[in-house]
Design a protein around this motif. Structure first.
Motif, mmCIF file in Angstrom:
data_model
loop_
_atom_site.group_PDB
_atom_site.id
_atom_site.type_symbol
_atom_site.label_atom_id
_atom_site.label_comp_id
_atom_site.label_asym_id
_atom_site.label_seq_id
_atom_site.Cartn_x
_atom_site.Cartn_y
_atom_site.Cartn_z
ATOM 1 N N LEU A 139 0.847 -0.986 0.074
ATOM 2 C CA LEU A 139 -0.066 0.117 -0.085
ATOM 3 C C LEU A 139 0.867 1.105 0.088
ATOM 4 C CD1 LEU A 139 -2.517 -1.160 2.741
ATOM 5 C CD2 LEU A 139 -2.843 -1.076 0.260
ATOM 6 N N VAL A 140 0.540 2.305 -0.852
ATOM 7 C CA VAL A 140 1.594 3.431 -0.909
ATOM 8 C C VAL A 140 0.609 4.701 -0.157
ATOM 9 C CG1 VAL A 140 2.534 4.949 -2.429
ATOM 10 C CG2 VAL A 140 2.544 2.393 -2.983
ATOM 11 N N THR A 141 1.321 5.324 0.444
ATOM 12 C CA THR A 141 0.858 6.880 0.899
ATOM 13 C C THR A 141 1.693 8.006 0.509
ATOM 14 O OG1 THR A 141 1.850 6.725 3.072
ATOM 15 C CG2 THR A 141 -0.188 5.544 3.174
ATOM 16 N N GLU A 142 1.481 9.061 0.848
ATOM 17 C CA GLU A 142 2.274 10.172 0.606
ATOM 18 C C GLU A 142 3.862 9.787 0.827
ATOM 19 O OE1 GLU A 142 3.053 14.999 1.562
ATOM 20 O OE2 GLU A 142 0.926 13.911 1.928
ATOM 21 N N LEU A 145 4.935 6.865 2.790
ATOM 22 C CA LEU A 145 4.960 5.317 3.141
ATOM 23 C C LEU A 145 4.960 4.459 2.212
ATOM 24 C CD1 LEU A 145 3.687 5.927 6.876
ATOM 25 C CD2 LEU A 145 5.969 5.936 6.281
ATOM 26 N N LEU A 146 5.387 3.567 2.453
ATOM 27 C CA LEU A 146 4.937 1.997 1.787
ATOM 28 C C LEU A 146 4.624 1.028 2.962
ATOM 29 C CD1 LEU A 146 8.138 1.403 -0.682
ATOM 30 C CD2 LEU A 146 6.005 2.487 -1.233
ATOM 31 N N LEU A 147 3.545 0.508 2.699
ATOM 32 C CA LEU A 147 3.271 -0.502 3.785
ATOM 33 C C LEU A 147 3.296 -2.044 3.206
ATOM 34 C CD1 LEU A 147 0.001 1.153 5.141
ATOM 35 C CD2 LEU A 147 2.228 1.332 6.037
ATOM 36 N N SER A 206 0.220 -8.797 9.561
ATOM 37 C CA SER A 206 1.042 -7.539 9.940
ATOM 38 C C SER A 206 1.761 -7.073 8.602
ATOM 39 C CB SER A 206 2.071 -7.779 10.876
ATOM 40 O OG SER A 206 1.604 -8.126 12.117
ATOM 41 N N TRP A 207 2.154 -5.580 8.697
ATOM 42 C CA TRP A 207 2.756 -4.864 7.445
ATOM 43 C C TRP A 207 4.046 -4.248 8.006
ATOM 44 C CZ3 TRP A 207 -0.009 -3.985 2.935
ATOM 45 C CH2 TRP A 207 -1.343 -4.528 2.808
ATOM 46 N N MET A 208 4.881 -3.967 7.350
ATOM 47 C CA MET A 208 6.101 -3.317 7.734
ATOM 48 C C MET A 208 5.774 -1.772 7.320
ATOM 49 S SD MET A 208 9.248 -5.508 6.504
ATOM 50 C CE MET A 208 8.616 -6.014 5.096
ATOM 51 N N ILE A 209 6.159 -0.872 7.936
ATOM 52 C CA ILE A 209 6.029 0.589 7.815
ATOM 53 C C ILE A 209 7.601 1.003 7.112
ATOM 54 C CG2 ILE A 209 5.354 2.856 8.466
ATOM 55 C CD1 ILE A 209 3.894 1.429 10.607
ATOM 56 N N VAL A 210 7.330 1.498 5.694
ATOM 57 C CA VAL A 210 8.816 1.874 5.247
ATOM 58 C C VAL A 210 8.654 3.175 4.755
ATOM 59 C CG1 VAL A 210 10.312 1.222 3.368
ATOM 60 C CG2 VAL A 210 8.858 -0.478 4.586
ATOM 61 N N LEU A 218 13.621 4.347 2.113
ATOM 62 C CA LEU A 218 13.258 2.748 2.167
ATOM 63 C C LEU A 218 13.568 2.205 3.499
ATOM 64 C CD1 LEU A 218 14.211 1.819 -1.513
ATOM 65 C CD2 LEU A 218 12.001 2.290 -0.469
ATOM 66 N N GLU A 219 13.817 2.962 4.325
ATOM 67 C CA GLU A 219 14.019 2.493 5.584
ATOM 68 C C GLU A 219 12.527 1.992 6.449
ATOM 69 O OE1 GLU A 219 16.650 5.197 8.331
ATOM 70 O OE2 GLU A 219 15.960 6.600 6.608
ATOM 71 N N ILE A 220 12.906 0.908 7.019
ATOM 72 C CA ILE A 220 11.816 0.296 7.832
ATOM 73 C C ILE A 220 11.796 1.001 9.446
ATOM 74 C CG2 ILE A 220 10.803 -1.933 8.653
ATOM 75 C CD1 ILE A 220 12.496 -3.287 6.853
ATOM 76 N N ILE A 221 10.630 1.544 9.573
ATOM 77 C CA ILE A 221 10.463 2.339 10.861
ATOM 78 C C ILE A 221 9.520 1.992 11.841
ATOM 79 C CG2 ILE A 221 11.319 4.394 9.849
ATOM 80 C CD1 ILE A 221 8.531 5.703 9.630
#
Length: 181
Positions: free
Chosen positions: A11-14, A16-18, A75-79, A84-87
């Motif tokens: 999923l893409v936001t302004e 972030l990538l999920l 669960s999803w990673m927040i990137v 492209l850092e996982i936060i």
């Protein structure tokens, strides 16, 4: 009713990538192996994975082991899109077939908190979850002392349904689902 495998890879936001966790990614991160993430061009955020993530990964593996492949209700990673850092991570503890609901949780590493990332990620995952017309409700819980999480849930119109043993319990009803019934 069977929940199908996820048909998208992110999923893409302004900002972030999920990206859904997989069992191999979880197992490898637990063993300090980040090669799967590097293949995706992702980098570890400062101090990621933190202790919260490391404690959560076995539960993520358990939830993923119940389905043939990720459904999105795990669960999803927040990137961060720019680096492209996982936060952090967010997601659900699986789909409750009987109640047609999902329980949300989220966490951002300390270095990236108070920058709006949790709000952006939660907004997108709620939008995605409720786009699946069989989801009746999203539930959540947080420590009563966690004012930031409580405020975020309230901002998204979650209703506090009870307080018990230092925990607050929340519910967000899917209005689209209710309109169909």
């Amino acid at each position: 009713m069977k929940v199908e495998s996820l048909k998208i890879d992110k999923l893409v936001t302004e900002r972030l990538l999920l990206v859904p966790f997989t069992i191999p990614i979880c197992n490898n991160v637990l063993h300090g192996d980040y090669s799967d993430l590097e293949k995706l061009s992702f980098k570890k955020g400062k101090n990621w994975p933190d202790n919260d993530v490391l404690e959560t990964l076995p539960r993520i593996i358990n939830n993923l082991s119940k389905v043939p492949s990720p459904t999105g209700f795990e669960s999803w990673m927040i990137v961060k899109r720019d680096t492209l850092e996982i936060i952090g991570d967010l997601g659900f503890k699986g789909f409750n077939y009987e109640d047609r609901n999902i329980d949300i949780g989220y966490g951002i590493i300390k270095e990236e908190r108070r920058k709006g990332y949790a709000e952006e990620a939660v907004k997108e995952i709620i939008r995605w979850a409720f786009s699946n017309d069989f989801i009746k409700e999203i539930t959540a819980s947080c420590l009563g002392e966690n004012i930031n999480s409580a405020n975020l849930l309230a901002k998204f119109n979650f209703t506090q349904v009870k307080a018990e043993n230092d925990m607050l319990y929340w519910s967000l009803r899917n209005k689209t689902f209710e309109d169909k019934v």
